[in-house]
Every structure is written in C-alpha cells, then in structure tokens.
Design a protein around this motif. Structure first.
Motif, PDB file in Angstrom:
ATOM      1  N   PHE A 294      -4.443  -0.297 -19.302  1.00 45.34           N
ATOM      2  CA  PHE A 294      -3.531  -1.313 -18.884  1.00 45.34           C
ATOM      3  C   PHE A 294      -2.590  -0.708 -18.090  1.00 45.34           C
ATOM      4  CE2 PHE A 294       0.073  -4.205 -19.623  1.00 45.34           C
ATOM      5  CZ  PHE A 294      -0.463  -5.274 -19.166  1.00 45.34           C
ATOM      6  N   ILE A 295      -1.991   0.450 -18.163  1.00 43.17           N
ATOM      7  CA  ILE A 295      -1.125   1.200 -17.588  1.00 43.17           C
ATOM      8  C   ILE A 295      -1.523   1.629 -16.061  1.00 43.17           C
ATOM      9  CG2 ILE A 295       0.570   3.220 -17.423  1.00 43.17           C
ATOM     10  CD1 ILE A 295       1.262   2.691 -20.071  1.00 43.17           C
TER      11      ILE A 295
ATOM     12  N   THR B  73      -1.489  -1.671 -14.076  1.00 41.77           N
ATOM     13  CA  THR B  73       0.144  -2.259 -13.872  1.00 41.77           C
ATOM     14  C   THR B  73       1.055  -1.401 -13.261  1.00 41.77           C
ATOM     15  OG1 THR B  73       0.691  -1.317 -16.267  1.00 41.77           O
ATOM     16  CG2 THR B  73      -0.161  -3.693 -15.983  1.00 41.77           C
TER      17      THR B  73
ATOM     18  N   THR C 127       0.567  -1.625  -9.728  1.00 43.53           N
ATOM     19  CA  THR C 127       1.030  -3.043  -9.137  1.00 43.53           C
ATOM     20  C   THR C 127       2.664  -3.191  -9.259  1.00 43.53           C
ATOM     21  OG1 THR C 127      -0.944  -3.578 -10.364  1.00 43.53           O
ATOM     22  CG2 THR C 127       0.393  -5.242  -9.730  1.00 43.53           C
ATOM     23  N   ALA C 128       3.195  -2.617 -10.385  1.00 46.50           N
ATOM     24  CA  ALA C 128       4.373  -2.682 -10.236  1.00 46.50           C
ATOM     25  C   ALA C 128       5.194  -2.150  -9.021  1.00 46.50           C
ATOM     26  CB  ALA C 128       5.079  -2.294 -11.555  1.00 46.50           C
ATOM     27  N   SER C 129       4.620  -1.000  -8.734  1.00 42.55           N
ATOM     28  CA  SER C 129       5.271  -0.241  -7.583  1.00 42.55           C
ATOM     29  C   SER C 129       5.173  -0.918  -6.424  1.00 42.55           C
ATOM     30  CB  SER C 129       4.493   1.305  -7.419  1.00 42.55           C
ATOM     31  OG  SER C 129       4.874   1.976  -8.609  1.00 42.55           O
TER      32      SER C 129
ATOM     33  N   ALA D 169       4.745  -4.147  -6.089  1.00 50.55           N
ATOM     34  CA  ALA D 169       5.617  -5.290  -6.021  1.00 50.55           C
ATOM     35  C   ALA D 169       7.120  -5.114  -5.708  1.00 50.55           C
ATOM     36  CB  ALA D 169       5.573  -5.964  -7.265  1.00 50.55           C
ATOM     37  N   LEU D 170       7.430  -3.789  -6.256  1.00 49.49           N
ATOM     38  CA  LEU D 170       8.634  -3.592  -6.019  1.00 49.49           C
ATOM     39  C   LEU D 170       9.037  -3.026  -4.504  1.00 49.49           C
ATOM     40  CD1 LEU D 170      11.521  -2.862  -7.827  1.00 49.49           C
ATOM     41  CD2 LEU D 170      10.424  -0.502  -7.917  1.00 49.49           C
TER      42      LEU D 170
ATOM     43  N   ARG E 171       7.424  -4.239  -2.058  1.00 51.25           N
ATOM     44  CA  ARG E 171       7.281  -5.626  -1.270  1.00 51.25           C
ATOM     45  C   ARG E 171       8.763  -6.253  -1.340  1.00 51.25           C
ATOM     46  NH1 ARG E 171       5.556 -10.559  -2.283  1.00 51.25           N
ATOM     47  NH2 ARG E 171       4.540 -11.764  -0.522  1.00 51.25           N
TER      48      ARG E 171
END
Lengths: 92, 135
Positions: free
Chosen positions: B75-76, B79, B82-84, B86-87, B89
């Motif tokens: 999971f990590i 995610t 993806t979180a990096s 999105a941040l 962007r």
C-alpha cells in the motif's frame, strides 16, 4: 535494534513536526504532515514487535489508508485556491 | 544458525532504514525551498519504509503478521509516490514558484541552457567524427 528504530522514528517525527510548524507555505506543512503520517504507520508496526502484540498491525494498515486519503483530500482543497481567488477578483 | 543470520539481517535492514529516514528528515528540515524539500522527503520515504518493513518481516517469520506487513508495504509503495506527485502538482497549480525567479525567466534560462548544451554536444560529436576519420 528494534528499540533503536523506535527512537530514530520518534526523532524523525519530531523533525517533521518542527517543519510543519515552521513551514512558510501551506505545501511545506502538508509535506511534513504526510511524512509524519507515514512514519506513524512505521512506528505502530515497530511497536507491535517490541511489545509483542501482532494485532496492532491492523491499526497500522488502517492508519496508512486514512493518511493517504486525508493528504489527497487536503491537497484537492488547496489545488485550485489561486483560480478561485482570481475568479472572485474578476467578479468584484 | 539460520535464526542468528535472520536476526543480523533484520538488524542491518532496520539500521539502513533508520539511516535513510534520518537523512530525509534532516533534508526536509534544512533544505532552502519547497521543491528540494519535497525531493528529500519523497525519495527517502519509500526506500526507508521498504527497508524497515523488510526488517520487521524477517523478524516476524512465516505468520499472519508477515502477510499484514506485506500489505502495508504494498500500500505504501502505491500511495507514497502518488502523494508526492499530487503535492507537486498542487504546488505547481497554486502558483508556488521558486523564490525571486518568475516562471518565464525559468523557462527562458532552461531553453537557453538546453540549446547551448545541444550545440556543445553537436560540436563535440563532430570533433569526434573528424578525429575518427583522421585516425
């Protein structure tokens, strides 16, 4: 070694908190909070081995899910902030 | 023997994980602007998580805990990048730029640097070719 990992995790989490408090922009704060959340997942996983309680791993799994969803939610909220400001300025 | 080996291997993995984690945290605290901070955090996060959870997996042995740790790691792995992304962007879209440099200047400098390096490389390849024909 598990205890040393625990201490290192606590140090890293406090450093991330310092950045979250200092952070000049909102994105710095979100970055620090995201890092804090990831390290919390690891902390719970390590605690479950130091204290010998394997059921804590479920909590770590759920925490990882909630952390990701919350970070993405907060980011969606701040993503188009400037556009909204511009639209409001144009309307006025 | 195998137990001892597993013990030392998990200790080594945990130690490496701690090292990368501390490096990333110091980078997040000390780097001068947002994008370099994000680089420090995003790169070390995934690797440190991988190393620490692998160390814990070696400690756990064949059990349900191993499966749960594998789930957390999977999971990590999905995610964290993806979180990096999105941040980055979100920072880009909300007009967070590097200090004292506007986007146009950035683009101009980048284009100039690109064209000059392209010319340099063309010159060097031409020189190499002529050298080759002479040799």
């Amino acid at each position: 070694m598990l205890n040393a990992t625990l201490i290192a995790l606590l140090v890293v989490m406090s450093l991330a908190l310092i950045r979250a408090v200092l952070g000049p922009t909102i994105h710095d704060r979100i970055l620090a909070v995201n890092m804090f959340g990831t390290k919390t997942v690891l902390l719970i996983a390590v605690i479950c081995f130091t204290f010998g309680k394997p059921e804590f791993l479920d909590i770590a799994l759920v925490y990882a899910l909630i952390n990701f969803v919350s970070v993405i939610g907060v980011l969606r909220y701040f993503e188009f902030r400037n556009e909204v400001k511009e639209q409001e300025a144009a309307r006025d | 023997m195998i137990d001892l080996l597993l013990h030392y291997a998990s200790g080594l993995l945990l130690l490496l994980g701690c090292f990368f984690m501390l490096t990333g945290a110091v980078g997040v605290l000390r780097f001068p602007d947002f994008y370099s901070r994000m680089h420090a955090a995003g790169v070390t996060d995934t690797l440190a998580t991988f190393l620490i959870i692998s160390g814990l997996m070696l400690t756990a042995g064949w059990s349900l805990a191993l499966f749960k740790l594998a789930l957390i790691m999977l999971f990590i792995f999905f995610t964290s990048p993806t979180a990096s992304h999105a941040l980055a962007r979100s920072a880009q879209l909300s007009d967070l730029r590097l200090a004292q440099v506007s986007a146009e200047e950035n683009l101009d400098e980048a284009l100039q640097a690109q064209s000059s390096t392209a010319q340099d490389s063309e010159l060097s390849t031409e020189a190499e070719i002529t050298d080759g024909t002479r040799a």
